[in-house]
Enzyme design. Structure first.
Site, short mmCIF file in Angstrom:
data_model
loop_
_atom_site.label_atom_id
_atom_site.label_comp_id
_atom_site.label_asym_id
_atom_site.label_seq_id
_atom_site.Cartn_x
_atom_site.Cartn_y
_atom_site.Cartn_z
N TYR A 58 -1.43 -2.96 8.09
CA TYR A 58 -0.44 -4.00 7.82
C TYR A 58 0.79 -3.87 8.73
O TYR A 58 1.42 -4.87 9.07
CB TYR A 58 -0.07 -4.03 6.33
CG TYR A 58 -1.25 -4.48 5.49
CD1 TYR A 58 -1.87 -5.70 5.75
CD2 TYR A 58 -1.77 -3.68 4.47
CE1 TYR A 58 -2.98 -6.11 5.01
CE2 TYR A 58 -2.87 -4.09 3.73
CZ TYR A 58 -3.47 -5.31 4.00
OH TYR A 58 -4.56 -5.72 3.28
N GLU A 64 -4.07 -2.68 -7.54
CA GLU A 64 -5.18 -2.81 -6.60
C GLU A 64 -6.12 -3.94 -7.04
O GLU A 64 -6.62 -4.71 -6.22
CB GLU A 64 -5.95 -1.49 -6.51
CG GLU A 64 -5.07 -0.37 -5.94
CD GLU A 64 -5.76 0.98 -5.90
OE1 GLU A 64 -6.31 1.40 -6.93
OE2 GLU A 64 -5.77 1.61 -4.83
N ASP A 99 0.81 -1.22 0.00
CA ASP A 99 0.00 0.00 0.00
C ASP A 99 0.84 1.28 0.00
O ASP A 99 0.40 2.32 -0.47
CB ASP A 99 -0.97 0.00 1.19
CG ASP A 99 -2.07 -1.03 1.00
OD1 ASP A 99 -1.83 -2.20 1.33
OD2 ASP A 99 -3.14 -0.67 0.47
N HIS A 132 -4.46 1.61 5.50
CA HIS A 132 -4.03 0.26 5.11
C HIS A 132 -2.57 0.02 5.53
O HIS A 132 -2.23 -1.05 6.04
CB HIS A 132 -4.16 0.05 3.59
CG HIS A 132 -5.56 0.22 3.08
ND1 HIS A 132 -5.88 0.21 1.75
CD2 HIS A 132 -6.73 0.42 3.74
CE1 HIS A 132 -7.18 0.40 1.61
NE2 HIS A 132 -7.72 0.53 2.80
FE LIG Z 1 -4.77 0.11 -0.14
FE LIG Z 2 -6.03 1.33 -2.93
#
Ligand SMILES: [Fe+2]
Ligand SMILES: [Fe+2]
Length: 331
Positions: free
Chosen positions: A105, A173, A67, A101
């Site tokens: 993570y 994505e 990300d 995101h």
């Molecule tokens: Fe993302």
């Molecule tokens: Fe995204």
């Protein structure tokens, strides 16, 4: 036009109200990392076979930097060239979501990988693990494809921009992340790592919306400048998706090579081909593979996502009402 150089500041009259609606929809989908309890996964990690443990450690290493790469392209390329303030509002929101995101993570790594050296290695996977560095190289090549392009002056500049946009939406994505989600939902279908799956539900929803917005931008640019989308561009999109499928299939060979019972390399390849065909369909391009989805647990995922989304809207509304009541009572 949307891809004309400049810094349009005019929100009224609004040229692209659909982008503004996407921004408002994204805000309805707000979640925080603190809502996801990953500690419930720790007992499951101890139960995994060696092959499953390898799968999870590779997956986590991919999530460590995926990300961040997307967020970089958003700032370096997308925000710069999509010239409408309502579209830039959406991209600002997307950037926030990518930050969530990244944080999710990071939390995943901190929870799953207590050893500091192992965590460091996960972040260095883009350099050291061939199946991950191949995907990273693919991303970096497309980030760099716009190079020092400050303005989209020519038709060629705009086509280069569209290819970058389509690459990040459809291949990164829309395919790399979807491939990763398939492993998560496979594990959930075996009763494993429900914490990761619950956070993934939110990320999945966000990524679907990022893709939908990007495809909207492609549609608008195509309607405004039909000659951008010629046979040559379509051929380049097909070649790009085919390369992305190959990259992700190599990742699958790495993850599943130890023999994970219930998930074969062949099925994963078919799943990726099926997803690639769906991305082509979203762009109005005929399929490359004609592959069927072999993963029933991913079909279920679509239904679950939808119900989660509506449950979420109800609970968010209830929180709002409670807040107002409390405020009135205090004053
Ligand atoms: Fe993302
Ligand atoms: Fe995204």
């Amino acid at each position: 036009m949307l891809l004309d150089p400049g810094m349009s500041l005019t929100l009224r009259p609004m040229r692209y109200p659909a982008f503004f609606e996407r921004y408002r929809d994204a805000i309805k989908n707000t979640w925080t990392v603190e809502e996801v309890d990953l500690h419930s996964d720790l007992a499951d990690l101890g139960k995994l076979s060696d092959a499953e443990r390898h799968l999870v450690s590779r997956l986590v290493a991919f999530f460590a930097t995926g990300d961040t790469i997307v967020a970089n392209n958003l700032v370096l390329n997308l925000y710069q060239h999509v010239n409408a303030p309502e579209a830039r509002l959406y991209l600002s929101r997307q950037l926030f979501e990518e930050a969530v995101h990244v944080q999710f993570y990071l939390n995943l790594l901190d929870t799953y990988v207590p050893d500091e050296q192992e965590r460091f290695e996960a972040f260095a996977a883009v350099e050291n693990i061939p199946s991950i560095s191949r995907k990273a190289d693919f991303c970096f090549r497309w980030i760099d494809s716009l190079g020092d392009l400050k303005e989209l002056r020519t038709r060629e500049d705009r086509r280069a921009f569209l290819l970058n946009l389509i690459c990040f939406a459809a291949c990164i994505e829309g395919l790399f992340f979807y491939g990763a989600f398939a492993y998560v939902y496979f594990l959930r279908s075996r009763g494993l790592l429900n914490g990761l799956a619950s956070g993934t539900n939110w990320v999945f929803r966000d990524e679907s919306m990022h893709m939908a917005f990007a495809f909207d931008v492609v549609e608008v640019a195509r309607a405004e400048e039909p000659d951008l989308f010629d046979d040559d561009l379509i051929a380049q999109v097909k070649a790009m998706l085919a390369e992305a499928v190959d990259c992700e299939a190599q990742f699958a060979e790495d993850l599943l090579g130890g023999g994970v019972s219930g998930m074969s390399i062949t099925d994963m390849r078919h799943y990726l081909e099926h997803v690639a065909d769906r991305r082509l369909a979203q762009l109005g391009i005929p399929p490359l593979y004609g592959a069927k989805n072999p993963f029933a647990f991913m079909e279920l995922q679509d239904v679950q996502e939808l119900s989660n989304f509506f449950e979420r809207k109800v609970s968010a509304y209830q929180v709002g009402v409670t807040g107002t009541v409390t405020f009135d009572a205090d004053f």
